[in-house]
Design a protein around this motif. Structure first.
Motif, PDB file in Angstrom:
ATOM      1  N   THR A 159     -14.748  -0.461   7.699  1.00 28.48           N
ATOM      2  CA  THR A 159     -15.543  -1.664   7.437  1.00 28.48           C
ATOM      3  C   THR A 159     -16.240  -1.537   6.098  1.00 28.48           C
ATOM      4  O   THR A 159     -16.917  -0.533   5.824  1.00 28.48           O
ATOM      5  N   VAL A 160     -16.016  -2.550   5.262  1.00 24.78           N
ATOM      6  CA  VAL A 160     -16.685  -2.608   3.959  1.00 24.78           C
ATOM      7  C   VAL A 160     -17.253  -4.017   3.792  1.00 24.78           C
ATOM      8  O   VAL A 160     -16.492  -5.002   3.883  1.00 24.78           O
ATOM      9  N   ASP A 161     -18.567  -4.078   3.557  1.00 26.28           N
ATOM     10  CA  ASP A 161     -19.250  -5.372   3.361  1.00 26.28           C
ATOM     11  C   ASP A 161     -18.954  -6.314   4.510  1.00 26.28           C
ATOM     12  O   ASP A 161     -18.712  -7.517   4.339  1.00 26.28           O
ATOM     13  N   GLY A 162     -18.930  -5.771   5.694  1.00 25.70           N
ATOM     14  CA  GLY A 162     -18.759  -6.599   6.882  1.00 25.70           C
ATOM     15  C   GLY A 162     -17.326  -6.990   7.193  1.00 25.70           C
ATOM     16  O   GLY A 162     -17.078  -7.703   8.158  1.00 25.70           O
ATOM     17  N   ILE A 163     -16.366  -6.528   6.385  1.00 20.55           N
ATOM     18  CA  ILE A 163     -14.954  -6.877   6.631  1.00 20.55           C
ATOM     19  C   ILE A 163     -14.228  -5.621   7.089  1.00 20.55           C
ATOM     20  O   ILE A 163     -14.349  -4.552   6.459  1.00 20.55           O
ATOM     21  N   SER A 164     -13.494  -5.739   8.174  1.00 19.51           N
ATOM     22  CA  SER A 164     -12.759  -4.593   8.731  1.00 19.51           C
ATOM     23  C   SER A 164     -11.347  -4.555   8.136  1.00 19.51           C
ATOM     24  O   SER A 164     -10.631  -5.556   8.151  1.00 19.51           O
ATOM     25  N   TYR A 165     -10.995  -3.370   7.641  1.00 14.12           N
ATOM     26  CA  TYR A 165      -9.656  -3.168   7.059  1.00 14.12           C
ATOM     27  C   TYR A 165      -8.888  -2.161   7.903  1.00 14.12           C
ATOM     28  O   TYR A 165      -9.441  -1.105   8.263  1.00 14.12           O
ATOM     29  N   THR A 166      -7.651  -2.490   8.204  1.00 10.92           N
ATOM     30  CA  THR A 166      -6.853  -1.635   9.122  1.00 10.92           C
ATOM     31  C   THR A 166      -5.668  -0.984   8.420  1.00 10.92           C
ATOM     32  O   THR A 166      -4.738  -0.476   9.069  1.00 10.92           O
ATOM     33  N   GLY A 167      -5.657  -0.988   7.128  1.00 16.00           N
ATOM     34  CA  GLY A 167      -4.570  -0.329   6.399  1.00 16.00           C
ATOM     35  C   GLY A 167      -5.000   0.121   5.031  1.00 16.00           C
ATOM     36  O   GLY A 167      -5.919  -0.442   4.442  1.00 16.00           O
ATOM     37  N   LEU A 168      -4.366   1.219   4.572  1.00 16.10           N
ATOM     38  CA  LEU A 168      -4.600   1.713   3.233  1.00 16.10           C
ATOM     39  C   LEU A 168      -3.277   1.659   2.479  1.00 16.10           C
ATOM     40  O   LEU A 168      -2.207   1.862   3.062  1.00 16.10           O
ATOM     41  N   ALA A 169      -3.357   1.453   1.190  1.00 18.21           N
ATOM     42  CA  ALA A 169      -2.121   1.406   0.392  1.00 18.21           C
ATOM     43  C   ALA A 169      -2.420   1.863  -1.026  1.00 18.21           C
ATOM     44  O   ALA A 169      -3.523   1.653  -1.537  1.00 18.21           O
ATOM     45  N   VAL A 170      -1.436   2.486  -1.609  1.00 16.34           N
ATOM     46  CA  VAL A 170      -1.503   2.847  -3.007  1.00 16.34           C
ATOM     47  C   VAL A 170      -0.262   2.257  -3.678  1.00 16.34           C
ATOM     48  O   VAL A 170       0.843   2.332  -3.138  1.00 16.34           O
ATOM     49  N   SER A 171      -0.414   1.636  -4.804  1.00 17.47           N
ATOM     50  CA  SER A 171       0.722   0.982  -5.477  1.00 17.47           C
ATOM     51  C   SER A 171       0.927   1.596  -6.859  1.00 17.47           C
ATOM     52  O   SER A 171      -0.018   2.111  -7.473  1.00 17.47           O
ATOM     53  N   TYR A 172       2.186   1.544  -7.288  1.00 18.62           N
ATOM     54  CA  TYR A 172       2.570   2.038  -8.606  1.00 18.62           C
ATOM     55  C   TYR A 172       3.373   0.956  -9.316  1.00 18.62           C
ATOM     56  O   TYR A 172       4.117   0.202  -8.677  1.00 18.62           O
ATOM     57  N   ASP A 173       3.204   0.911 -10.634  1.00 21.82           N
ATOM     58  CA  ASP A 173       4.156   0.110 -11.399  1.00 21.82           C
ATOM     59  C   ASP A 173       5.526   0.773 -11.308  1.00 21.82           C
ATOM     60  O   ASP A 173       5.635   2.017 -11.348  1.00 21.82           O
ATOM     61  N   ASN A 174       6.562  -0.046 -11.162  1.00 17.80           N
ATOM     62  CA  ASN A 174       7.920   0.510 -11.021  1.00 17.80           C
ATOM     63  C   ASN A 174       8.276   1.424 -12.205  1.00 17.80           C
ATOM     64  O   ASN A 174       8.913   2.463 -12.061  1.00 17.80           O
ATOM     65  N   THR A 175       7.777   1.057 -13.426  1.00 15.25           N
ATOM     66  CA  THR A 175       8.069   1.873 -14.610  1.00 15.25           C
ATOM     67  C   THR A 175       7.442   3.251 -14.512  1.00 15.25           C
ATOM     68  O   THR A 175       7.996   4.245 -14.976  1.00 15.25           O
ATOM     69  N   ASP A 176       6.236   3.330 -13.869  1.00  6.24           N
ATOM     70  CA  ASP A 176       5.585   4.627 -13.695  1.00  6.24           C
ATOM     71  C   ASP A 176       6.366   5.493 -12.726  1.00  6.24           C
ATOM     72  O   ASP A 176       6.493   6.707 -12.923  1.00  6.24           O
ATOM     73  N   VAL A 177       6.902   4.856 -11.658  1.00  9.95           N
ATOM     74  CA  VAL A 177       7.721   5.610 -10.705  1.00  9.95           C
ATOM     75  C   VAL A 177       8.968   6.138 -11.397  1.00  9.95           C
ATOM     76  O   VAL A 177       9.395   7.281 -11.180  1.00  9.95           O
ATOM     77  N   GLU A 178       9.526   5.302 -12.274  1.00 10.60           N
ATOM     78  CA  GLU A 178      10.708   5.738 -13.013  1.00 10.60           C
ATOM     79  C   GLU A 178      10.405   6.969 -13.867  1.00 10.60           C
ATOM     80  O   GLU A 178      11.190   7.909 -13.926  1.00 10.60           O
ATOM     81  N   ARG A 179       9.244   6.933 -14.517  1.00  9.14           N
ATOM     82  CA  ARG A 179       8.896   8.068 -15.375  1.00  9.14           C
ATOM     83  C   ARG A 179       8.669   9.333 -14.563  1.00  9.14           C
ATOM     84  O   ARG A 179       9.026  10.434 -14.984  1.00  9.14           O
ATOM     85  N   MET A 180       8.101   9.176 -13.370  1.00  7.59           N
ATOM     86  CA  MET A 180       7.796  10.348 -12.562  1.00  7.59           C
ATOM     87  C   MET A 180       9.023  10.911 -11.846  1.00  7.59           C
ATOM     88  O   MET A 180       9.154  12.126 -11.674  1.00  7.59           O
TER      89      MET A 180
END
Length: 621
Positions: A159-180
């Motif tokens: 719960t953050v600022d009264g809103i409940s969140y039930t998932g976490l996510a991390v995103s990458y730019d596709n170009t960054d994934v390509e480099r890695m």
């Protein structure tokens, strides 16, 4: 310039060699192409196996981090009204991710940068987590048109600022994934995709080649745009990716050849697909292949040139030899013409037969010409065969068989060989001896011969006097015995018919022997007219006659022949105004079906004849 047979053989050998070389080059090219394909795709597959391992480690690392952050955030945020993102900001710089999210089923989100709201672009990626209720990887296109790779992890609730969140996510730019994750072994000549079982692109992890950056479904894109591929192999690609199997595939795109390999990632039903330009993998092998083909081609050209030089040299020698030969042939022709003119004064008739060109020249010493002076050799043979019948030891053959090219070549193998045969003109007393003499050879092969004909009627006339009945001019008992024994010795099938005239004695008693002799002569003529040219008619003695019918006749045919003879012989005879009627009794024997010895055949025929005679006398009484 006339091409000689030897030169023709050289050309045939050259063409055969050309065919062998072309077939060998084609076979080598097919074999090497298959080997290069197998080796190239094997190398590509090995390269992307490493990429696959790296991708799995990268995915597992993100889920582990998200799991740790889930525990951490649950502890600090549920007991604190404020959100401190310092730790996550430092992680962003370390891991190079684009955004870190908290989100819920309503697609509400909050990021470490303080952005919040409803994620319209990422809602499909978020919803995928809630459907699976397990860590997922997905991708989406951001509002800026950039492809994002999303790693999501379920949470029990933060719960953050009264809103409940039930998932976490991390995103990458596709170009960054390509480099890695991208494998730089093939530089800018390769593509790598993570696709689901239907071929939909989850993410791409290598710099693009000429394939569109925004491909949604890789299989459909290749099916619609690729060329020069095997449709059966393409069906296997779709089936194998759907089943999670591995494999390889070759195709062309924008006039470039590509290798494609695919293998399961181990995550969901996804496969990792590597696409590499063929020359980036197998350029050295292609150079070896093309160099080898070029070397073979040069060798073949050298061989052709050597053969051509040999043929030209051989042709020049042939031309020189031909000039000398023409001079010799001209001299030889003069001598040959002199010999033929001399021959024409000695023999009755002869023909110079050119069996190579199917022609002849006919010469006749006698006044009456039997054949045209020139014409087709095959027509001449047919005319002779129709006009004459063999009477020598080969009388069971036709003259056309003796004068066939196969028989001539088998009997005349050098200039000293010759053969002759005797024949008689059909329905006449003309007897001829024909001799085949070689006249010209070319390259050891007989091309012309002389067919010389001589009248041997005097010889046969003397033989006829000994073998002919004086009264009826039929063959006599002596010749009957000779023919019977000869037929049995040679094993030639025939039918023998005995005939004895009925009621002939009263003719002699009433009208006298001269009238009786005339009746016998007429009987002989009727018998001759009732049989074929190849058959024989005999007067055995008194009022007894016989026939030898050539061929393998059965009892039915023989009885039909006897009935025809009886009908002809029994017709009344008009002798000096007197109408004379006689009968005839017949007996027969068939060789070899009735017996295989002369004595036995005579007894059988005699017995049958006398049985019929008794029947005729009984009917008359």
């Amino acid at each position: 310039m006339i091409i000689k047979k030897k030169n023709i053989r050289t050309i045939v050998i050259t063409c055969a060699l050309l065919g062998i070389i072309i077939f060998s080059i084609h076979s080598y090219n097919v074999y090497m192409s298959r080997q290069i394909y197998n080796e190239g795709t094997s190398n590509v597959k090995a390269s992307y196996s490493q990429v696959n391992q790296t991708f799995n480690m990268f995915a597992q690392r993100n889920w582990n981090v998200l799991s740790d952050w889930n525990v951490y955030l649950t502890k600090i945020l549920n007991n604190d009204s404020g959100l401190q993102w310092n730790d996550f900001v430092r992680e962003k710089e370390k891991w190079h991710y684009s955004d870190f999210y908290l989100f819920n089923e309503k697609n509400q989100f909050i990021t470490i940068e303080g952005r919040s709201g409803v994620a319209d672009n990422a809602k499909d990626a978020f919803n995928e987590l809630f459907k699976a209720n397990e860590p997922v990887i997905s991708s989406y296109i951001s509002t800026k048109g950039v492809r994002k790779v999303l790693f999501a992890y379920p949470s029990d609730g933060i719960t953050v600022d009264g809103i409940s969140y039930t998932g976490l996510a991390v995103s990458y730019d596709n170009t960054d994934v390509e480099r890695m994750l991208g494998d730089k072994a093939y530089k800018d000549q390769s593509d790598c995709y993570i696709v689901d079982s239907a071929g939909n692109v989850i993410l791409s992890i290598e710099p693009k080649t000429e394939i569109d950056d925004m491909v949604d479904n890789l299989i459909n894109f290749i099916g619609d745009n690729a060329t020069d591929y095997d449709t059966h192999d393409f069906c296997d690609v779709k089936t194998n990716i759907a089943d999670g199997s591995d494999g390889c595939f070759a195709f062309s795109y924008n006039k470039k050849d590509y290798y494609m390999t695919y293998q399961p990632t181990g995550i969901k039903d996804w496969s990792i697909v590597g696409i590499v330009e063929a020359k980036a993998v197998s350029s050295f092998m292609f150079q070896v292949q093309y160099s080898t083909i070029l070397l073979i081609g040069i060798m073949f050209i050298c061989v052709i040139l050597l053969i051509f030089m040999y043929v030209m040299k051989n042709t020049r020698l042939k031309l020189q030899k031909e000039k000398l030969t023409v001079m010799a042939v001209s001299h030889e022709k003069e001598i040959s013409d002199m010999l033929l003119n001399s021959l024409a004064r000695i023999v009755d008739r002869y023909a110079l037969c050119d069996i190579e060109n199917d022609t002849y020249e006919y010469h006749e010493r006698l006044a009456r010409k039997l054949y045209p002076e020139r014409g087709s050799y095959s027509d001449l043979v047919e005319s002779i065969s129709n006009r004459y019948t063999l009477i020598s030891e080969d009388e069971n053959k036709k003259i056309s068989e003796l004068l066939s090219l196969e028989n001539i070549y088998s009997k005349i193998k050098n200039e000293h060989d010759y053969f002759k045969f005797e024949c008689a003109e059909n329905n006449s007393k003309l007897f001829l001896s024909m001799t085949v003499i070689p006249a010209r050879w070319e390259d050891g092969r007989l091309t012309q011969y002389l067919l010389v004909s001589q009248n041997i009627g005097e010889k046969h006339k003397m033989a006829d006097l000994a073998n002919t009945d004086v009264l009826t001019e039929l063959y006599n008992k002596r010749y009957f015995d000779t023919i019977m024994n000869m037929r049995v010795q040679r094993g030639k099938a025939f039918a023998m018919i005995f005939m004895d005239l009925d009621f002939f004695k009263p003719v002699n008693d009433i009208y006298g022997h001269p009238v009786g002799d005339e009746v016998l002569c007429n009987v002989g003529k009727r018998i001759i007219n009732s049989i074929r040219t190849a058959d024989y008619a005999f007067r055995i003695g008194g009022d007894e006659f016989a026939c030898i019918i050539d061929g393998n006749a059965d009892e039915k045919n023989c009885l039909e022949g006897i009935e025809r003879l009886q009908r002809v012989i029994c017709n009344p005879y008009n002798i000096h105004g007197r109408k004379i009627k006689i009968g005839v009794s017949c007996g027969y024997a068939l060789y070899p079906s009735d017996a295989d010895k002369v004595e036995s055949l005579l007894k059988i025929a005699d017995s049958r004849m006398y049985a019929e005679k008794e029947k005729h006398h009984a009917d008359r009484r």
